[in-house]
Scaffold this motif. Structure first.
Motif, PDB file in Angstrom:
ATOM      1  N   PHE A  93       0.835  -1.210   0.000  1.00 46.44           N
ATOM      2  CA  PHE A  93       0.000   0.000   0.000  1.00 46.44           C
ATOM      3  C   PHE A  93       0.870   1.262   0.000  1.00 46.44           C
ATOM      4  O   PHE A  93       0.573   2.250  -0.690  1.00 46.44           O
ATOM      5  N   ARG A  94       1.962   1.208   0.793  1.00 45.58           N
ATOM      6  CA  ARG A  94       2.865   2.367   0.824  1.00 45.58           C
ATOM      7  C   ARG A  94       3.512   2.612  -0.538  1.00 45.58           C
ATOM      8  O   ARG A  94       3.664   3.774  -0.983  1.00 45.58           O
ATOM      9  N   GLU A  99       3.852   5.763  -5.536  1.00 42.19           N
ATOM     10  CA  GLU A  99       3.658   5.870  -6.988  1.00 42.19           C
ATOM     11  C   GLU A  99       2.651   6.966  -7.340  1.00 42.19           C
ATOM     12  O   GLU A  99       2.833   7.728  -8.291  1.00 42.19           O
ATOM     13  N   LYS A 100       1.554   7.044  -6.532  1.00 38.93           N
ATOM     14  CA  LYS A 100       0.572   8.107  -6.775  1.00 38.93           C
ATOM     15  C   LYS A 100       1.188   9.489  -6.603  1.00 38.93           C
ATOM     16  O   LYS A 100       0.971  10.406  -7.413  1.00 38.93           O
ATOM     17  N   LEU A 101       1.992   9.639  -5.511  1.00 45.53           N
ATOM     18  CA  LEU A 101       2.655  10.926  -5.292  1.00 45.53           C
ATOM     19  C   LEU A 101       3.604  11.259  -6.439  1.00 45.53           C
ATOM     20  O   LEU A 101       3.682  12.417  -6.896  1.00 45.53           O
ATOM     21  N   LEU A 106       4.796  14.303 -11.204  1.00 40.81           N
ATOM     22  CA  LEU A 106       5.098  14.314 -12.635  1.00 40.81           C
ATOM     23  C   LEU A 106       4.091  15.173 -13.407  1.00 40.81           C
ATOM     24  O   LEU A 106       4.462  15.931 -14.320  1.00 40.81           O
ATOM     25  N   GLU A 107       2.802  15.082 -13.020  1.00 41.42           N
ATOM     26  CA  GLU A 107       1.790  15.915 -13.673  1.00 41.42           C
ATOM     27  C   GLU A 107       2.044  17.395 -13.423  1.00 41.42           C
ATOM     28  O   GLU A 107       1.947  18.241 -14.329  1.00 41.42           O
TER      29      GLU A 107
END
Length: 532
Positions: A93-94, A99-101, A106-107
Motif C-alpha cells: 500500500f505504501r 507511486e501516486k505521489l 510528474l503531472e
C-alpha cells in the motif's frame, strides 16, 4: 444598546468549528478518539482519502482482534506469519501511495513545463511582433520619403513643362486674384517672403495703456464720477421700525394698495390702435453684375508680335525723350552759357576742392587697401588656426574614441576572463565534489561489504555460542532444579508436619499476592497496550 469597536478584523476572528472538552471512561475507548489528529482544514471535513484511512484503520483493528494471544506458545508461528503478511500488505500500500505521489509530481512538473513553454512562445511572439512593427515603421518612413521626393520632382517637372522654351510669360492679374491659393494671397517662403516675420509691426502699441505714466495721465483726465462711485441706498416704500423691519400692518396696506392700483389700471385701460410695422421694408433686388470679361489667351505668334511692339514702343519713347531734352537745351542755350561764365570764375576754388577731394579719396583708398590686406591676413591666419585646431580636435576625438573602445574591449576581456575562471572554479569544485562523492560511495560500499561479512561471521559464531550456552544452561538448570526440588520437598514436608492451620492460610495468601496478582496486572497491561 452599546456599540463596540474591536481591535481585530473579521478575517482574524475564529472561524473553525468548536471542539469541546471530553472525558473518556476507563473501561471504554471510543472510535472517535482515533480521529483526534484530524482538524478543520487538515482532514476535516473528511474526503475520500480520509474515509479510506478510517476504513483501513478499522480493518487493522479487526485484524489485531483476530491475532492469537502471546501467552499461547503453539500459536506464535501463526501470529508471526499473520504479521508478516500484514507487513507485506502495508508495504505494498505504501508503494502504491508513493507511486501516486510520483505521478502527481510528474503531472505538476508537466504543467509547469507546459506553462514555461507557453510563456517562452508568447515572449518570442511578442519579440518577433515588435521587430516586425519596427521593420514596418522603417518601411513606411522610406515609402513616405520616396513619395515626397516623387511629388516634389513631379511638381518641378510640371513647372518646367509649362515654360519649356523659357519665354517671357505675362502675369494674369485676374487669375491670381481669383485663385486664393496663388502667390498674391499665400506667398511661398522659398521665394523669399516670410509672412510671420515682423509681425510685431501690426501690434497696437498705446502709450496710455502700456506704461504706468500713461495710465496715470489717462486717470487724471477722467471725471470723478468714473473713478469714485457713489451709491445711494433706496428709500423704503413702507414705514419701517428702528431696527429696519416692516410691520405687518404696513405690509398689508402696501399689498392692498398694489391690488387697488392694478384694478384701476385694468378699468381705465384703453385699447390702443394697432401700430404700423416699423421694420417692414421692401428689399430691392440688387442689380445683377455684368458678366466677368474673359481674356482669351493669344497665340504664340501674336504674343511674339506684341512683345516686339512693346520693345519698339520703349525705343520710340526713349528717342522722344532724348529729342525733348535736345530741344530744351537749344531753347535754354543762352542761359547755359551765362551759368558757365559764372562758374568759370570759381574754377580755382573748384580745383582746390577737387584736389582735396582726390587726396581724401586716395587716402581713403589706401586705408581701404590696408584694411583689406589686414582682413585677408586675419582670414588666412584664422583659416590656418581653424585648420590646425580642427585637425587637432579630430585627432583628439579619434584618440578618445580609440581609448574608449580599447577600455571597453579590455573590460570585455576581463569579464570574459573572470567568467572563464569562475566557470573553471565551478567545474573544479563540481569535479572535487563528484570525486568526494565517488570516494564516499566506494568507502560506504567497502564498509557495507565488510560489515556484511563481519555480521555474517558474528551471527554464525553467535548462533553457535548461544546454542552451546542454551544447552549448558539447560543442563545446569535441570540439575539445579532437581537439587532444589529435593531440598524444597524436604523443607515442605518438614514444615507441613510442623505448621498449623493459620500458617497454611498465610502461605496461600503470600503465594496469591506474589504470583497471581502480578500476572493479572501484566496481562491487563498487555491488553491495554494491544488496544492502544
Amino acid at each position: 444598546t452599546v456599540g463596540t469597536q474591536t481591535d481585530y478584523r473579521d478575517g482574524e476572528a475564529q472561524t473553525d468549528p468548536y471542539s469541546p472538552e471530553y472525558v473518556v471512561l476507563s473501561a471504554s475507548i471510543p472510535e472517535l478518539l482515533t480521529l483526534a489528529t484530524l482538524t478543520w482544514g487538515r482532514g476535516l471535513p473528511a474526503g475520500l482519502a480520509e474515509v479510506e484511512m478510517i476504513e483501513r484503520a478499522r480493518a487493522k483493528r479487526a485484524w489485531e482482534a483476530t491475532l492469537p494471544p502471546l501467552d499461547n506458545a503453539s500459536q506464535i508461528a501463526k501470529r508471526r506469519k499473520m504479521m508478516d503478511d500484514m507487513e507485506k500488505k502495508e508495504w505494498a500500500f505504501r508503494e502504491q501511495e508513493i507511486e501516486k505521489l510520483q505521478e502527481l509530481r510528474l503531472e505538476v512538473l508537466k504543467k509547469l513545463l507546459r506553462r514555461r513553454k507557453e510563456k517562452q512562445n508568447e515572449l518570442d511572439f511578442k519579440r518577433l511582433d515588435a521587430q516586425w512593427q519596427n521593420h514596418q515603421k522603417t518601411l513606411e518612413e522610406k515609402v513616405k520619403k520616396i513619395q515626397h521626393n516623387c511629388a516634389l520632382m513631379i511638381r518641378k517637372l510640371i513647372a518646367k513643362r509649362k515654360n519649356v522654351r523659357g519665354k517671357l510669360v505675362r502675369r494674369d492679374i485676374i487669375e491670381d486674384y481669383a485663385d486664393f491659393a496663388s502667390q498674391t494671397y499665400a506667398p511661398l517662403s522659398r521665394i523669399g517672403y516670410f509672412p510671420d516675420n515682423h509681425a510685431e509691426r501690426y501690434v497696437v502699441k498705446n502709450y496710455y495703456l502700456n506704461t504706468f505714466a500713461g495710465l496715470c495721465e489717462l486717470e487724471a483726465t477722467l471725471p470723478d464720477s468714473v473713478t469714485q462711485v457713489q451709491i445711494q441706498a433706496p428709500k423704503p416704500k413702507c414705514s419701517t421700525t428702528k431696527t429696519g423691519f416692516i410691520k405687518r400692518s404696513a405690509r398689508l396696506e402696501a399689498e392692498l394698495e398694489q391690488v387697488h392700483q392694478a384694478l384701476l389700471d385694468k378699468k381705465n385701460k384703453v385699447k390702443e390702435p394697432k401700430k404700423p410695422l416699423h421694420f417692414l421694408e421692401k428689399i430691392e433686388k440688387p442689380v445683377p453684375q455684368p458678366p466677368t470679361p474673359t481674356l482669351e489667351k493669344p497665340s504664340i505668334e501674336e504674343e511674339e508680335t506684341e512683345l516686339a511692339v512693346i520693345c519698339l514702343q520703349k525705343l520710340l519713347r526713349g528717342r522722344a525723350i532724348q529729342n525733348m531734352m535736345f530741344e530744351g537745351k537749344e531753347k535754354r542755350l543762352e542761359l547755359i552759357r551765362e551759368l558757365r561764365t559764372t562758374h568759370a570764375l570759381q574754377e580755382d576754388v573748384q580745383l582746390l576742392i577737387k584736389a582735396e577731394k582726390q587726396e581724401t579719396l586716395a587716402l581713403q583708398q589706401q586705408h581701404d587697401l590696408h584694411m583689406h590686406k589686414l582682413s585677408q591676413i586675419e582670414s588666412h591666419l584664422a583659416w590656418a588656426e581653424g585648420k590646425t585646431l580642427a585637425n587637432m580636435f579630430d585627432f583628439l576625438s579619434k584618440e578618445l574614441l580609440r581609448l574608449q573602445e580599447e577600455r571597453r574591449i579590455h573590460a570585455f576581456v576581463m569579464l570574459a576572463e573572470r567568467q572563464r575562471r569562475m566557470r573553471e572554479a565551478e567545474e573544479s569544485g563540481r569535479r572535487q565534489v563528484e570525486e568526494m562523492q565517488r570516494q564516499e560511495e566506494d568507502e560506504i560500499f567497502r564498509q557495507v561489504r565488510w560489515e556484511m561479512h563481519q555480521s555474517t561471521v558474528d551471527s554464525y559464531l553467535e548462533d553457535i555460542i548461544l546454542s552451546s550456552m542454551e544447552n549448558t544452561a539447560e543442563e545446569q538448570a535441570k540439575e539445579e532444579i532437581q537439587r532444589m526440588a529435593v531440598e524444597i520437598n524436604d523443607i515442605a514436608y518438614e514444615m507441613e508436619n510442623r505448621r498449623t492451620r493459620l500458617q497454611s492460610e498465610e502461605i496461600v495468601a503470600e503465594l496469591v499476592y506474589s504470583f497471581l496478582i502480578p500476572e493479572i496486572e501484566k496481562n491487563s497491561f498487555k491488553e491495554k497496550g494491544r488496544e492502544s
